[in-house]
Design a protein around this motif. Structure first.
Motif, PDB file in Angstrom:
ATOM      1  N   TRP A  11       0.861  -1.184   0.000  1.00  0.00           N
ATOM      2  CA  TRP A  11       0.000   0.000   0.000  1.00  0.00           C
ATOM      3  C   TRP A  11       0.895   1.230   0.000  1.00  0.00           C
ATOM      4  O   TRP A  11       1.909   1.278   0.689  1.00  0.00           O
ATOM      5  N   ARG A  12       0.511   2.226  -0.799  1.00  0.00           N
ATOM      6  CA  ARG A  12       1.405   3.367  -1.003  1.00  0.00           C
ATOM      7  C   ARG A  12       0.682   4.681  -0.748  1.00  0.00           C
ATOM      8  O   ARG A  12      -0.486   4.853  -1.102  1.00  0.00           O
ATOM      9  N   PHE A  13       1.440   5.603  -0.149  1.00  0.00           N
ATOM     10  CA  PHE A  13       0.942   6.956   0.107  1.00  0.00           C
ATOM     11  C   PHE A  13       1.921   7.935  -0.525  1.00  0.00           C
ATOM     12  O   PHE A  13       3.128   7.849  -0.299  1.00  0.00           O
ATOM     13  N   VAL A  14       1.419   8.847  -1.353  1.00  0.00           N
ATOM     14  CA  VAL A  14       2.274   9.824  -2.022  1.00  0.00           C
ATOM     15  C   VAL A  14       1.736  11.225  -1.767  1.00  0.00           C
ATOM     16  O   VAL A  14       0.545  11.415  -1.509  1.00  0.00           O
ATOM     17  N   GLU A  15       2.633  12.208  -1.867  1.00  0.00           N
ATOM     18  CA  GLU A  15       2.239  13.605  -1.703  1.00  0.00           C
ATOM     19  C   GLU A  15       3.229  14.486  -2.449  1.00  0.00           C
ATOM     20  O   GLU A  15       4.426  14.188  -2.505  1.00  0.00           O
ATOM     21  N   ALA A  16       2.708  15.548  -3.049  1.00  0.00           N
ATOM     22  CA  ALA A  16       3.540  16.481  -3.812  1.00  0.00           C
ATOM     23  C   ALA A  16       4.017  17.616  -2.910  1.00  0.00           C
ATOM     24  O   ALA A  16       3.258  18.113  -2.070  1.00  0.00           O
ATOM     25  N   PHE A  17       5.275  18.033  -3.103  1.00  0.00           N
ATOM     26  CA  PHE A  17       5.848  19.141  -2.343  1.00  0.00           C
ATOM     27  C   PHE A  17       6.643  20.039  -3.284  1.00  0.00           C
ATOM     28  O   PHE A  17       7.166  19.586  -4.305  1.00  0.00           O
ATOM     29  N   GLU A  18       6.760  21.291  -2.874  1.00  0.00           N
ATOM     30  CA  GLU A  18       7.530  22.248  -3.660  1.00  0.00           C
ATOM     31  C   GLU A  18       8.943  22.431  -3.117  1.00  0.00           C
ATOM     32  O   GLU A  18       9.744  23.121  -3.734  1.00  0.00           O
ATOM     33  N   GLU A  19       9.212  21.837  -1.962  1.00  0.00           N
ATOM     34  CA  GLU A  19      10.566  21.940  -1.422  1.00  0.00           C
ATOM     35  C   GLU A  19      10.996  20.589  -0.872  1.00  0.00           C
ATOM     36  O   GLU A  19      10.177  19.757  -0.476  1.00  0.00           O
ATOM     37  N   HIS A  49       9.039   3.932  -7.872  1.00  0.00           N
ATOM     38  CA  HIS A  49       9.414   5.148  -8.605  1.00  0.00           C
ATOM     39  C   HIS A  49       9.742   4.834 -10.060  1.00  0.00           C
ATOM     40  O   HIS A  49       9.444   5.631 -10.956  1.00  0.00           O
ATOM     41  N   ARG A  50      10.343   3.677 -10.303  1.00  0.00           N
ATOM     42  CA  ARG A  50      10.622   3.289 -11.684  1.00  0.00           C
ATOM     43  C   ARG A  50       9.317   3.056 -12.452  1.00  0.00           C
ATOM     44  O   ARG A  50       9.201   3.419 -13.617  1.00  0.00           O
ATOM     45  N   LYS A  51       8.342   2.459 -11.781  1.00  0.00           N
ATOM     46  CA  LYS A  51       7.039   2.269 -12.411  1.00  0.00           C
ATOM     47  C   LYS A  51       6.346   3.608 -12.656  1.00  0.00           C
ATOM     48  O   LYS A  51       5.623   3.775 -13.643  1.00  0.00           O
ATOM     49  N   ASP A  52       6.563   4.570 -11.764  1.00  0.00           N
ATOM     50  CA  ASP A  52       5.992   5.905 -11.972  1.00  0.00           C
ATOM     51  C   ASP A  52       6.534   6.525 -13.250  1.00  0.00           C
ATOM     52  O   ASP A  52       5.796   7.179 -13.993  1.00  0.00           O
ATOM     53  N   ASN A  53       7.829   6.352 -13.494  1.00  0.00           N
ATOM     54  CA  ASN A  53       8.417   6.884 -14.731  1.00  0.00           C
ATOM     55  C   ASN A  53       7.745   6.288 -15.964  1.00  0.00           C
ATOM     56  O   ASN A  53       7.499   6.989 -16.945  1.00  0.00           O
ATOM     57  N   GLU A  54       7.450   4.984 -15.913  1.00  0.00           N
ATOM     58  CA  GLU A  54       6.882   4.310 -17.071  1.00  0.00           C
ATOM     59  C   GLU A  54       5.402   4.607 -17.249  1.00  0.00           C
ATOM     60  O   GLU A  54       4.938   4.818 -18.372  1.00  0.00           O
ATOM     61  N   ARG A  55       4.649   4.616 -16.153  1.00  0.00           N
ATOM     62  CA  ARG A  55       3.184   4.727 -16.246  1.00  0.00           C
ATOM     63  C   ARG A  55       2.670   6.160 -16.152  1.00  0.00           C
ATOM     64  O   ARG A  55       1.598   6.465 -16.655  1.00  0.00           O
ATOM     65  N   PHE A  56       3.441   7.034 -15.488  1.00  0.00           N
ATOM     66  CA  PHE A  56       2.904   8.362 -15.154  1.00  0.00           C
ATOM     67  C   PHE A  56       3.698   9.483 -15.812  1.00  0.00           C
ATOM     68  O   PHE A  56       3.176  10.217 -16.658  1.00  0.00           O
ATOM     69  N   TYR A  57       4.973   9.602 -15.464  1.00  0.00           N
ATOM     70  CA  TYR A  57       5.749  10.751 -15.933  1.00  0.00           C
ATOM     71  C   TYR A  57       6.049  10.702 -17.430  1.00  0.00           C
ATOM     72  O   TYR A  57       6.268  11.740 -18.048  1.00  0.00           O
ATOM     73  N   ALA A  58       6.073   9.527 -18.025  1.00  0.00           N
ATOM     74  CA  ALA A  58       6.356   9.424 -19.452  1.00  0.00           C
ATOM     75  C   ALA A  58       5.197   9.921 -20.315  1.00  0.00           C
ATOM     76  O   ALA A  58       5.386  10.212 -21.497  1.00  0.00           O
ATOM     77  N   THR A  59       4.010  10.046 -19.722  1.00  0.00           N
ATOM     78  CA  THR A  59       2.823  10.385 -20.524  1.00  0.00           C
ATOM     79  C   THR A  59       2.060  11.600 -20.007  1.00  0.00           C
ATOM     80  O   THR A  59       1.026  11.945 -20.583  1.00  0.00           O
ATOM     81  N   HIS A  60       2.519  12.240 -18.941  1.00  0.00           N
ATOM     82  CA  HIS A  60       1.773  13.353 -18.353  1.00  0.00           C
ATOM     83  C   HIS A  60       2.627  14.629 -18.342  1.00  0.00           C
ATOM     84  O   HIS A  60       3.849  14.578 -18.254  1.00  0.00           O
ATOM     85  N   THR A  61       1.940  15.753 -18.414  1.00  0.00           N
ATOM     86  CA  THR A  61       2.564  17.064 -18.248  1.00  0.00           C
ATOM     87  C   THR A  61       1.793  17.834 -17.183  1.00  0.00           C
ATOM     88  O   THR A  61       0.606  17.609 -16.978  1.00  0.00           O
ATOM     89  N   ASN A  95      -2.055   7.617  -8.221  1.00  0.00           N
ATOM     90  CA  ASN A  95      -1.696   6.686  -7.157  1.00  0.00           C
ATOM     91  C   ASN A  95      -2.903   5.865  -6.712  1.00  0.00           C
ATOM     92  O   ASN A  95      -2.780   4.659  -6.468  1.00  0.00           O
ATOM     93  N   LYS A  96      -4.056   6.513  -6.622  1.00  0.00           N
ATOM     94  CA  LYS A  96      -5.260   5.811  -6.166  1.00  0.00           C
ATOM     95  C   LYS A  96      -5.777   4.846  -7.229  1.00  0.00           C
ATOM     96  O   LYS A  96      -6.179   3.719  -6.923  1.00  0.00           O
ATOM     97  N   ARG A  97      -5.759   5.268  -8.496  1.00  0.00           N
ATOM     98  CA  ARG A  97      -6.369   4.461  -9.554  1.00  0.00           C
ATOM     99  C   ARG A  97      -5.409   3.411 -10.124  1.00  0.00           C
ATOM    100  O   ARG A  97      -5.800   2.263 -10.363  1.00  0.00           O
TER     101      ARG A  97
END
Length: 315
Positions: A171-179, A256-268, A283-285
């Motif tokens: 189970w994973r919990f993520v959050e965005a930060f600016e710093e 994080h490697r999966k994030d690169n493949e599934r998320f960051y490679a296709t989103h802006t 993360n939820k879906r």
């Protein structure tokens, strides 16, 4: 026995034709000159092996090792048979040897005197400790958002993804930060404790200064980060992985490697709020509800829910 080459067959045919019709006609037919034919006729002794091209390697070289140097090398090699090239060269230099390391290497290789390097001991990985229940240990790490994903007003800014993953249920919990700081780590930990439905016993991180001052140049006894203060406040153990060994935090690194493949490679992302919103949806879906092989193709959300409701374990 060495193989017979096409050039040798060509010379034999050329000589036989010249003996029958003459050198001039042979030179015309084979499109060569008379001197070439005469040279090989002189060398030919009736066997095709005499038509093989001889080595052009010189018998002597003006810069070759002298007999005194060869004796010094052989004597030193007899006393130091396992010394490496550089160590062996230094020992020779201390006794008057003036050649370069490449020159010594070529001589040793030619004479078959190179030391045989023993193979490195094979690395045997220790079996990883398996968790027995959710919350026993949670891995935390920070991912830098790729700059290629930031467009419009987000261009040139830096966003960070804080990630926590439960080793038992994934189970994973993520959050965005600016710093990227100890304060952000503390805030993330507070939100994680509220979001995780069970008590957390241990948190595992790397040795970054956002988590610990373990390797800080100005560290003092009792000087801890805000993140570590928050852990002490809740009685949570802080386990730090071995330096420069990210594989010890392998589950969060893999996510994080999966994030690169599934998320960051296709989103802006157009702004920080846009990035934060998209990250939570993804993360939820596409992560905590995504079936995983280690759990028999059950999702982390399902594994955690079944443990809480029915005490079902997957160890």
């Amino acid at each position: 026995m060495a193989s017979i080459t096409q050039d040798m067959k060509y010379r034999l045919s050329l000589i036989k034709y010249a003996e029958r019709y003459g050198v001039t006609k042979a030179a015309i037919k084979y499109k060569t000159n008379r001197q070439y034919i005469y040279r090989w006729k002189r060398r030919y002794d009736g066997s095709i092996e005499s038509l093989r091209e001889l080595s052009r390697r010189p018998y002597h070289h003006p810069n070759q090792h002298t007999p005194e140097e060869i004796k010094l090398i052989n004597d030193m090699h007899r006393r130091n048979p396992d010394a490496g090239l550089v160590v062996f060269w230094v020992k020779l230099m201390q006794r008057g040897y003036t050649r370069s390391i490449p020159g010594l290497y070529r001589f040793l290789r030619k004479q078959g005197l190179m030391a045989i390097k023993p193979p490195n001991p094979k690395y045997i990985a220790k079996p990883y400790e398996q968790m027995k229940y959710p919350g026993q240990r949670i891995q935390i790490d920070v991912k830098f958002v790729p700059s290629a994903c930031l467009v419009n007003e987000a261009t040139g800014q830096k966003f960070y993804q804080y990630t926590a993953i439960d080793e038992y249920s994934r189970w994973r919990f993520v959050e965005a930060f600016e710093e990227h700081s100890s304060y952000s780590s503390m805030v993330f930990l507070q939100h994680l404790i509220k979001a995780f439905p069970l008590p957390i016993e241990c948190v595992q991180t790397d040795n970054g200064q956002e988590f610990t001052k373990r390797f800080s140049y100005n560290v003092r006894e009792g000087n801890i980060t805000l993140f570590e203060e928050e852990l002490l406040k809740h009685g949570i153990e802080h386990r730090k992985i071995r330096p420069f060994t990210p594989r010890h935090n392998g589950k969060v690194e893999r996510s994080h490697r999966k994030d690169n493949e599934r998320f960051y490679a296709t989103h802006t992302f157009y702004s920080f709020s846009d990035f934060s919103k998209q990250l939570q949806i993804y993360n939820k879906r596409d992560y905590i509800r995504f079936p995983m092989r280690p759990h028999g193709w059950k999702s982390p959300q399902t594994v955690l829910k079944e443990f809480i409701e029915f005490d079902v374990t997957y160890v």
